[in-house]
Design an enzyme around this catalytic site. Structure first.
Site, PDB file in Angstrom:
ATOM      1  N   HIS A   1       1.053   9.770  -6.823  1.00  0.00           N
ATOM      2  CA  HIS A   1       2.189   9.022  -6.577  1.00  0.00           C
ATOM      3  C   HIS A   1       3.371   9.398  -7.359  1.00  0.00           C
ATOM      4  CE1 HIS A   1      -1.361   6.290  -5.547  1.00  0.00           C
ATOM      5  NE2 HIS A   1      -0.826   6.976  -4.165  1.00  0.00           N
TER       6      HIS A   1
ATOM      7  N   LYS B   1      -8.222  -6.800   2.441  1.00  0.00           N
ATOM      8  CA  LYS B   1      -8.662  -6.030   0.939  1.00  0.00           C
ATOM      9  C   LYS B   1      -8.972  -6.087  -0.199  1.00  0.00           C
ATOM     10  CE  LYS B   1      -8.003  -1.296   3.074  1.00  0.00           C
ATOM     11  NZ  LYS B   1      -6.855  -0.305   1.838  1.00  0.00           N
TER      12      LYS B   1
ATOM     13  N   ARG C   1      -1.245  15.890   0.593  1.00  0.00           N
ATOM     14  CA  ARG C   1      -2.111  16.711   0.161  1.00  0.00           C
ATOM     15  C   ARG C   1      -3.232  17.334   0.839  1.00  0.00           C
ATOM     16  NH1 ARG C   1      -5.545  11.083  -1.871  1.00  0.00           N
ATOM     17  NH2 ARG C   1      -5.075  11.022   0.162  1.00  0.00           N
TER      18      ARG C   1
ATOM     19  N   SER D   1      -6.997   7.760  -5.060  1.00  0.00           N
ATOM     20  CA  SER D   1      -6.423   5.757  -5.721  1.00  0.00           C
ATOM     21  C   SER D   1      -7.988   5.262  -5.628  1.00  0.00           C
ATOM     22  CB  SER D   1      -5.332   4.367  -5.182  1.00  0.00           C
ATOM     23  OG  SER D   1      -4.786   4.849  -5.039  1.00  0.00           O
TER      24      SER D   1
HETATM   25  O1  PNS Z   1      -1.868   3.586   0.399  1.00  0.00           O
HETATM   26  P1  PNS Z   1      -2.433   3.521   1.591  1.00  0.00           P
HETATM   27  O2  PNS Z   1      -3.277   2.468   2.245  1.00  0.00           O
HETATM   28  O3  PNS Z   1      -2.572   5.158   2.513  1.00  0.00           O
HETATM   29  O4  PNS Z   1      -0.898   3.124   2.936  1.00  0.00           O
HETATM   30  C1  PNS Z   1      -0.641   2.708   4.307  1.00  0.00           C
HETATM   31  C2  PNS Z   1      -0.357   2.324   4.568  1.00  0.00           C
HETATM   32  C3  PNS Z   1       0.200   0.510   3.778  1.00  0.00           C
HETATM   33  C4  PNS Z   1       1.267   3.135   4.802  1.00  0.00           C
HETATM   34  C5  PNS Z   1      -0.336   1.944   5.846  1.00  0.00           C
HETATM   35  O5  PNS Z   1      -1.578   0.551   5.409  1.00  0.00           O
HETATM   36  C6  PNS Z   1       0.290   0.620   6.458  1.00  0.00           C
HETATM   37  O6  PNS Z   1       1.517   1.260   6.561  1.00  0.00           O
HETATM   38  N1  PNS Z   1       0.874  -0.919   6.890  1.00  0.00           N
HETATM   39  C7  PNS Z   1       0.858  -1.755   7.324  1.00  0.00           C
HETATM   40  C8  PNS Z   1       1.154  -2.296   8.833  1.00  0.00           C
HETATM   41  C9  PNS Z   1       1.552  -0.958   9.613  1.00  0.00           C
HETATM   42  O7  PNS Z   1       2.757  -1.412   9.968  1.00  0.00           O
HETATM   43  N2  PNS Z   1       0.881  -0.536  10.455  1.00  0.00           N
HETATM   44  C10 PNS Z   1       0.833  -0.046  11.433  1.00  0.00           C
HETATM   45  C11 PNS Z   1       1.226   1.549  10.839  1.00  0.00           C
HETATM   46  S1  PNS Z   1       1.103   3.017  12.165  1.00  0.00           S
END
Ligand code: PNS
Length: 161
Positions: free
Chosen positions: A18, A42, A91, A129
């Site tokens: 990150h 979560k 990645r 993570s």
């Molecule tokens: O670090 P991560 O867990 O891969 O991040 C995922 C994240 C936070 C980018 C994704 O879950 C997100 O955008 N969540 C917010 C809810 C949302 O907008 N969902 C629709 C995504 S298309």
């Protein structure tokens, strides 16, 4: 117009992968916001306040990096902030399918917000993570894969468990 980018994620915890993406993003965009998702479904290892503290400390030397939290839809947050870009790290090919789905869904929800994918340096391509937490919890060394502050806090958590 200055370009504001949002780098969203769980950051539980922040890894050097990150950090690499954010550092590159801070060179590319006028401002980049590390947007940490508040996810009531979560149970994170690191509380939100710790994740915010860590990111602020790690990026205190970069004035165009900001740390914030968000709830709900990412595109709504991006719009509220007046940002134009969502940054995501890629990645490996295995990331692609999920990232592609998210990017296209976000585009469907908000056509003018662009997702920009960035590659981390090769040495971070296998770090996540989830793996950091697993390796550390099983007694493995995570040195060099996370910021020192994260390593210290992981040790503290293990000692006080
Ligand atoms: O670090 P991560 O867990 O891969 O991040 C995922 C994240 C936070 C980018 C994704 O879950 C997100 O955008 N969540 C917010 C809810 C949302 O907008 N969902 C629709 C995504 S298309």
């Amino acid at each position: 117009m200055p370009t504001l980018a949002v780098y969203p994620g769980s950051f539980d915890p922040l890894t050097n992968g990150h950090v690499d993406i954010i550092t590159r993003g801070a060179r590319l965009f006028d401002r980049i916001v590390i947007a940490i998702l508040v996810n009531p479904d979560k149970k994170p290892l690191f509380e939100m306040s710790e994740r915010v503290d860590i990111a602020r400390e790690v990026f205190k030397h970069l004035p165009n990096v900001e740390v914030d939290t968000f709830e709900g839809l990412l595109v709504d947050y991006v719009e509220r902030r007046g940002a134009q870009v969502i940054v995501r790290g890629l990645r490996a090919v295995s990331d692609f399918e999920y990232e592609f789905q998210m990017a296209l869904m976000n585009r469907r929800l908000h056509d003018t917000i662009e997702t920009v994918f960035m590659m981390p340096a090769e040495q971070y391509t296998y770090i996540s993570s989830r793996l950091i937490k697993e390796v550390f919890s099983l007694g493995g060394r995570v040195h060099g894969m996370v910021p020192d502050m994260v390593e210290e806090r992981l040790r503290l958590k293990a000692a006080t468990k």
